[in-house]
Design a protein around this motif. Structure first.
Motif, PDB file in Angstrom:
ATOM      1  N   GLY A  40      -5.461   8.664 -28.244  1.00 22.56           N
ATOM      2  CA  GLY A  40      -4.581   8.857 -27.089  1.00 22.56           C
ATOM      3  C   GLY A  40      -4.883   7.904 -25.939  1.00 22.56           C
ATOM      4  N   PHE A  41      -6.143   7.562 -25.765  1.00 17.94           N
ATOM      5  CA  PHE A  41      -6.496   6.616 -24.696  1.00 17.94           C
ATOM      6  C   PHE A  41      -5.866   5.249 -24.991  1.00 17.94           C
ATOM      7  CE2 PHE A  41     -10.005   9.688 -24.739  1.00 17.94           C
ATOM      8  CZ  PHE A  41     -10.071  10.046 -23.400  1.00 17.94           C
ATOM      9  N   CYS A  42      -6.012   4.825 -26.244  1.00 15.09           N
ATOM     10  CA  CYS A  42      -5.467   3.514 -26.610  1.00 15.09           C
ATOM     11  C   CYS A  42      -3.939   3.518 -26.538  1.00 15.09           C
ATOM     12  CB  CYS A  42      -5.927   3.116 -28.009  1.00 15.09           C
ATOM     13  SG  CYS A  42      -7.696   2.782 -28.088  1.00 15.09           S
ATOM     14  N   GLU A  43      -3.336   4.619 -26.985  1.00 11.65           N
ATOM     15  CA  GLU A  43      -1.875   4.715 -26.923  1.00 11.65           C
ATOM     16  C   GLU A  43      -1.358   4.526 -25.496  1.00 11.65           C
ATOM     17  OE1 GLU A  43      -0.104   7.516 -30.489  1.00 11.65           O
ATOM     18  OE2 GLU A  43      -0.920   8.480 -28.724  1.00 11.65           O
ATOM     19  N   LEU A  44      -2.117   5.032 -24.541  1.00 15.14           N
ATOM     20  CA  LEU A  44      -1.701   4.941 -23.138  1.00 15.14           C
ATOM     21  C   LEU A  44      -2.159   3.639 -22.484  1.00 15.14           C
ATOM     22  CD1 LEU A  44      -2.510   8.614 -22.087  1.00 15.14           C
ATOM     23  CD2 LEU A  44      -0.246   7.634 -22.435  1.00 15.14           C
ATOM     24  N   ALA A 562      12.199 -11.594 -18.242  1.00 13.24           N
ATOM     25  CA  ALA A 562      11.998 -12.621 -17.215  1.00 13.24           C
ATOM     26  C   ALA A 562      13.154 -13.614 -17.186  1.00 13.24           C
ATOM     27  CB  ALA A 562      10.673 -13.351 -17.461  1.00 13.24           C
ATOM     28  N   SER A 563      13.850 -13.760 -18.333  1.00 17.44           N
ATOM     29  CA  SER A 563      15.006 -14.657 -18.365  1.00 17.44           C
ATOM     30  C   SER A 563      16.273 -13.963 -17.871  1.00 17.44           C
ATOM     31  CB  SER A 563      15.221 -15.197 -19.787  1.00 17.44           C
ATOM     32  OG  SER A 563      14.097 -15.947 -20.196  1.00 17.44           O
ATOM     33  N   GLY A 564      16.149 -12.666 -17.542  1.00 12.60           N
ATOM     34  CA  GLY A 564      17.297 -11.961 -16.953  1.00 12.60           C
ATOM     35  C   GLY A 564      18.036 -11.043 -17.909  1.00 12.60           C
ATOM     36  N   ILE A 565      17.393 -10.658 -19.017  1.00 11.03           N
ATOM     37  CA  ILE A 565      18.080  -9.828 -20.015  1.00 11.03           C
ATOM     38  C   ILE A 565      17.440  -8.436 -20.093  1.00 11.03           C
ATOM     39  CG2 ILE A 565      18.753  -9.647 -22.447  1.00 11.03           C
ATOM     40  CD1 ILE A 565      18.587 -12.720 -22.601  1.00 11.03           C
ATOM     41  N   PHE A 566      18.227  -7.409 -19.800  1.00 16.43           N
ATOM     42  CA  PHE A 566      17.794  -6.009 -19.906  1.00 16.43           C
ATOM     43  C   PHE A 566      17.356  -5.743 -21.355  1.00 16.43           C
ATOM     44  CE2 PHE A 566      19.475  -1.587 -20.923  1.00 16.43           C
ATOM     45  CZ  PHE A 566      18.449  -0.901 -20.294  1.00 16.43           C
ATOM     46  N   THR A 567      16.162  -5.163 -21.529  1.00 17.79           N
ATOM     47  CA  THR A 567      15.588  -5.032 -22.872  1.00 17.79           C
ATOM     48  C   THR A 567      15.096  -3.613 -23.138  1.00 17.79           C
ATOM     49  OG1 THR A 567      14.926  -7.351 -22.851  1.00 17.79           O
ATOM     50  CG2 THR A 567      13.751  -5.913 -24.386  1.00 17.79           C
ATOM     51  N   VAL A 568      15.563  -3.043 -24.249  1.00 17.77           N
ATOM     52  CA  VAL A 568      15.199  -1.676 -24.616  1.00 17.77           C
ATOM     53  C   VAL A 568      14.230  -1.700 -25.796  1.00 17.77           C
ATOM     54  CG1 VAL A 568      16.064   0.600 -25.289  1.00 17.77           C
ATOM     55  CG2 VAL A 568      17.493  -0.919 -23.905  1.00 17.77           C
ATOM     56  N   LEU A 569      13.097  -1.023 -25.631  1.00 17.06           N
ATOM     57  CA  LEU A 569      12.098  -0.959 -26.693  1.00 17.06           C
ATOM     58  C   LEU A 569      12.153   0.404 -27.372  1.00 17.06           C
ATOM     59  CD1 LEU A 569       9.097  -2.496 -24.716  1.00 17.06           C
ATOM     60  CD2 LEU A 569      10.683  -3.670 -26.259  1.00 17.06           C
ATOM     61  N   GLY A 570      12.074   0.404 -28.699  1.00 22.45           N
ATOM     62  CA  GLY A 570      12.117   1.664 -29.443  1.00 22.45           C
ATOM     63  C   GLY A 570      10.773   2.360 -29.509  1.00 22.45           C
ATOM     64  N   THR A 571       9.708   1.603 -29.737  1.00 23.82           N
ATOM     65  CA  THR A 571       8.375   2.220 -29.728  1.00 23.82           C
ATOM     66  C   THR A 571       7.748   1.975 -28.362  1.00 23.82           C
ATOM     67  OG1 THR A 571       7.890   0.282 -31.111  1.00 23.82           O
ATOM     68  CG2 THR A 571       7.501   2.413 -32.097  1.00 23.82           C
ATOM     69  N   PRO A 572       7.091   2.996 -27.792  1.00 29.17           N
ATOM     70  CA  PRO A 572       6.531   2.824 -26.447  1.00 29.17           C
ATOM     71  C   PRO A 572       5.367   1.831 -26.446  1.00 29.17           C
ATOM     72  CG  PRO A 572       6.390   5.133 -27.188  1.00 29.17           C
ATOM     73  CD  PRO A 572       6.870   4.331 -28.340  1.00 29.17           C
ATOM     74  N   PRO A 573       5.373   0.877 -25.533  1.00 28.87           N
ATOM     75  CA  PRO A 573       4.218  -0.015 -25.405  1.00 28.87           C
ATOM     76  C   PRO A 573       3.063   0.750 -24.736  1.00 28.87           C
ATOM     77  CG  PRO A 573       5.874  -0.542 -23.746  1.00 28.87           C
ATOM     78  CD  PRO A 573       6.443   0.559 -24.572  1.00 28.87           C
ATOM     79  N   PRO A 574       1.817   0.289 -24.892  1.00 30.19           N
ATOM     80  CA  PRO A 574       0.679   1.031 -24.347  1.00 30.19           C
ATOM     81  C   PRO A 574       0.506   0.825 -22.849  1.00 30.19           C
ATOM     82  CG  PRO A 574      -0.085  -0.904 -25.533  1.00 30.19           C
ATOM     83  CD  PRO A 574       1.404  -0.884 -25.681  1.00 30.19           C
ATOM     84  N   PHE A 576       1.707   3.614 -20.651  1.00 27.34           N
ATOM     85  CA  PHE A 576       2.027   4.878 -19.980  1.00 27.34           C
ATOM     86  C   PHE A 576       0.832   5.515 -19.274  1.00 27.34           C
ATOM     87  CE2 PHE A 576       5.810   4.038 -22.291  1.00 27.34           C
ATOM     88  CZ  PHE A 576       6.825   4.584 -21.517  1.00 27.34           C
ATOM     89  N   GLY A 577      -0.342   4.903 -19.402  1.00 28.05           N
ATOM     90  CA  GLY A 577      -1.499   5.366 -18.641  1.00 28.05           C
ATOM     91  C   GLY A 577      -1.420   4.963 -17.174  1.00 28.05           C
ATOM     92  N   SER A 578      -0.480   4.107 -16.839  1.00 26.50           N
ATOM     93  CA  SER A 578      -0.325   3.692 -15.443  1.00 26.50           C
ATOM     94  C   SER A 578       1.106   3.955 -14.981  1.00 26.50           C
ATOM     95  CB  SER A 578      -0.629   2.196 -15.285  1.00 26.50           C
ATOM     96  OG  SER A 578      -0.178   1.751 -14.001  1.00 26.50           O
ATOM     97  N   PRO A 579       1.324   5.080 -14.318  1.00 30.16           N
ATOM     98  CA  PRO A 579       2.688   5.364 -13.821  1.00 30.16           C
ATOM     99  C   PRO A 579       3.219   4.249 -12.920  1.00 30.16           C
ATOM    100  CG  PRO A 579       1.284   7.310 -13.628  1.00 30.16           C
ATOM    101  CD  PRO A 579       0.384   6.171 -14.042  1.00 30.16           C
ATOM    102  N   LYS A 580       2.330   3.581 -12.177  1.00 31.27           N
ATOM    103  CA  LYS A 580       2.805   2.495 -11.296  1.00 31.27           C
ATOM    104  C   LYS A 580       3.383   1.346 -12.109  1.00 31.27           C
ATOM    105  CE  LYS A 580      -0.630   3.020  -7.664  1.00 31.27           C
ATOM    106  NZ  LYS A 580      -1.974   2.502  -7.410  1.00 31.27           N
ATOM    107  N   ILE A 581       2.693   1.023 -13.217  1.00 31.33           N
ATOM    108  CA  ILE A 581       3.178  -0.095 -14.036  1.00 31.33           C
ATOM    109  C   ILE A 581       4.471   0.284 -14.751  1.00 31.33           C
ATOM    110  CG2 ILE A 581       2.619  -1.470 -16.116  1.00 31.33           C
ATOM    111  CD1 ILE A 581      -0.238  -1.686 -15.005  1.00 31.33           C
ATOM    112  N   VAL A 582       4.559   1.521 -15.211  1.00 30.50           N
ATOM    113  CA  VAL A 582       5.803   1.968 -15.847  1.00 30.50           C
ATOM    114  C   VAL A 582       6.956   1.844 -14.856  1.00 30.50           C
ATOM    115  CG1 VAL A 582       7.008   3.955 -16.851  1.00 30.50           C
ATOM    116  CG2 VAL A 582       4.629   3.487 -17.490  1.00 30.50           C
TER     117      VAL A 582
END
Ligand code: SF4
Ligand code: FE2
Length: 623
Positions: A40-44, A562-574, A576-582
């Protein structure tokens, strides 16, 4: 049975999951199960082992430690970890690009027999972009000069990468203002490793900004070079029919499967497989021919330029072996599971690794170098032919399904060609609303998601709503297997898109290539923005990676945003341990870049988010 169906939507996948189990194989899905529950730590993103005072981890519930031994908090650790993922992804694409530049130079110097310049047109065009005049020079001279200029791109001598010349002015200004204009390709990756060393950059925002710059050095640098030089050496893709799924492996032919990412090896194998002497040998051994099939992006490269059929995408790589029909699998690098060699020991399959930087257990290593690639390729094809008669009949199971037809080869040049030479008709179709917008559906497979379900569900929804889909990588193979890449699939599209596809004779889902070829999508987006005198972020575009798994995908997603394209990810990147970064990446970044990330594992909801985004962009343009 229910368990098998939960793993993949594909018919061949389900059949060969059963076969693999019968043969006692352990697949990626089994190994994923065995890893559960994952940390769970790594996942976040909350664990750090960047130094030897650690490893450290931050308690997400606020009860245990909130700082690593050095004092890094959750935000710093998450940002550093994400930065290193980007660096690894950018390094992979860029190193791939550098290998192609080496071949380009050696072709020019006359040290790469078998390789040639297939597109002088692109050689001249790209050379001109690099300020190299073509007049009076032979293609060989030009190749050497261009290769040297590209080698410089990897270093530090330029202020900005040359291919930024294709980026709309407004976008360039945003990057300059934020200080994220990419300089040398290797410089940005190297600097990321430096910044994330203990005690260097400890401001999570500045780490993330550099992450974007690092990703841009991939998108407009390393990957861009990889694609353009591949076109110079092997030709610009043009629409080509082919087929896909494990049914492309032939019972009565020598099957050579090509897996990995770089076309340098596979193109030579392709040439060798046409050799009359080797074909005669195959017939002597009782085979009706030499059949090449692709996996992952090496497969996509061959598919795009030569129409070579695809055996499957990432999660099919082990199952392809379980057919017992693969006489040889040749790998180069990236996305090649280290499990493959051992699985092959259950069959007669010869496993061959070819890159000095990618060796694997239970594979024979036959290193390719530009100087000797041609003779090496012949040697390998001969070995494969000789292996045909060693097949183990008791272990063979041909795929029960016939291959699905598909069309590939939609380079930017091919798309513009189909439109009559300019982006104007596409712009008109978007203005009229016949085509509401366009979405790049890209990326990998991941055993956390039912194989191909994310890609196919999302894409079906998008085309039903008159949104054109362009795709690359394993997503493209998923769409092809589902039958979405034939002109008849236009019938599945909404009325406007259907009309456009029918009049051009194209499918509603256009195959633009391998993962490095995501830059073809960038290139097209930039061309549309430039034609309209606007920025990429103003256009009704989006990107999605419904089943991504790799660090390369993280870099791609970051350069897309960064090139200006809205991007949706299906699997969550690690992260979520930082609400500020999310919050920064999914909301606030919009104000800086005119684009943001979203994370949405449900492909139907992802489609709805994207459709809403496209409606908003259209409205802002007054459409
Ligand atoms: Fe722990 Fe800091 Fe070292 Fe990371 S860099 S392992 S948080 S002490
Ligand atoms: Fe790929």
């Amino acid at each position: 049975k229910a368990e098998i169906e939960a793993r993949t939507i594909t018919e061949d996948g389900q059949v060969f999951l059963q076969k693999a189990a019968q043969d006692g194989l352990e697949t990626v899905w089994d190994r994923y199960q065995a890893q559960k529950p994952q940390c769970g730590f790594c996942e976040l993103g909350l664990s750090c082992r960047n130094c030897s005072m650690g490893p450290c981890r931050i308690d997400p519930f606020g009860e245990g430690p909130q700082r690593g031994v050095c004092g890094a908090d959750a935000d710093i650790i998450v940002a550093r970890n994400l930065g290193r993922m980007i660096a690894a992804g950018a390094a992979s694409h860029s190193d791939h690009g550098r290998d192609l530049v080496e071949v380009l130079r050696k072709v020019g110097e006359g040290h790469a027999p078998g390789y040639t310049i297939r597109s002088e047109e692109k050689l001249k065009k790209v050379a001109a972009e690099f300020g190299i005049a073509a007049d009076g020079k032979t293609p060989a001279d030009l190749a050497v000069e261009l290769a040297h200029a590209m080698e410089e791109e990897f270093g530090t001598r330029k202020k900005a990468l040359t291919f930024l010349g294709r980026v709309p002015e407004k976008r360039r200004a945003i990057w300059d203002k934020l200080g994220i204009t990419p300089r040398g390709i290797d410089r940005e990756t190297s600097e990321m490793m430096h910044r994330t060393h203990m005690g260097v950059d400890n401001d999570w925002q500045s780490l993330l900004l550099h992450g974007l710059r690092n990703a841009l050095s991939d998108g407009w640098g390393g990957s861009f070079i990889a694609t353009e030089v591949s076109d110079i050496l092997f030709g610009i893709p043009q629409p080509v029919p082919s087929e896909v799924n494990l049914g492309v492996l032939k019972e009565n032919q020598v099957n050579i499967v090509l897996h990995g990412h770089n076309p340098i090896v596979s193109e030579m194998i392709y040439e060798a497989a046409q050799d009359p002497e080797l074909l005669a040998l195959a017939s002597e051994k009782g085979a009706e021919g030499i059949n090449l099939a692709g996996l992952c992006c090496t497969g996509n490269e061959l598919l795009m330029r030569r129409g070579i059929p695809m055996a499957g995408n990432h999660l099919m790589t082990e199952l392809a072996l379980s057919t017992g029909l693969v006489d040889m699998m040749i790998v180069d690098y990236q996305c090649i599971m280290p499990a493959l060699g051992e699985i092959a020991t259950c069959y007669h399959t010869l496993m061959i690794s070819t890159s000095d930087k990618a060796k694997f257990p239970h594979m024979a290593h036959h290193e390719f170098h530009p100087e000797t690639a041609q003779s090496k390729a012949r040697e390998l094809v001969r070995m494969a032919v000789e292996n045909y008669e060693r097949r183990l009949p008791a272990k063979v199971l041909p795929a029960p399904n016939t291959p699905t037809r598909m069309m590939a080869g939609f380079s930017v040049e091919a798309i513009l060609g189909a439109l009559g030479g300019s982006p104007a008709p596409l712009i008109e179709a978007i203005k009229s609303g016949a085509v509401q917008g366009a979405v790049g559906v890209v990326g990998c497979n991941n055993p956390k998601i039912r194989q191909d379900f994310g890609h196919v569900t999302l894409t079906r929804h998008l085309i039903e709503n008159d949104i054109l889909v362009v795709d690359t990588g394993c997503a493209a193979v998923a769409h092809a297997k589902a039958g979405l890449k034939v002109p008849e699939a236009a019938a599945l599209a909404g009325p406007g898109l259907q009309q456009v596809c029918k009049s051009l004779g194209i499918p509603p889902v256009l195959h633009m290539g391998s993962c490095v070829d995501n830059v073809r999508i960038l290139d097209l987006a930039a061309a549309l923005a430039n034609a309209l005198g606007t920025d990429i972020s103003d256009l009704p575009l989006a990107a999605a990676a419904p089943e991504w798994y790799s660090e390369k995908a993280v870099s791609i997603a970051c350069y897309a945003v960064a090139s200006g394209i809205f991007t949706v990810l299906g699997t969550p990147p690690p992260i979520f341990g930082s609400p500020k970064i999310v919050k920064l990446l999914t909301e606030d970044i919009e104000g800086l870049l005119g684009a943001s990330f979203a994370v949405e594992p449900d492909p139907e909801k992802a489609a709805a988010r994207i459709e809403q985004h496209i409606r908003q962009k259209r409205k802002a343009l007054g459409l």
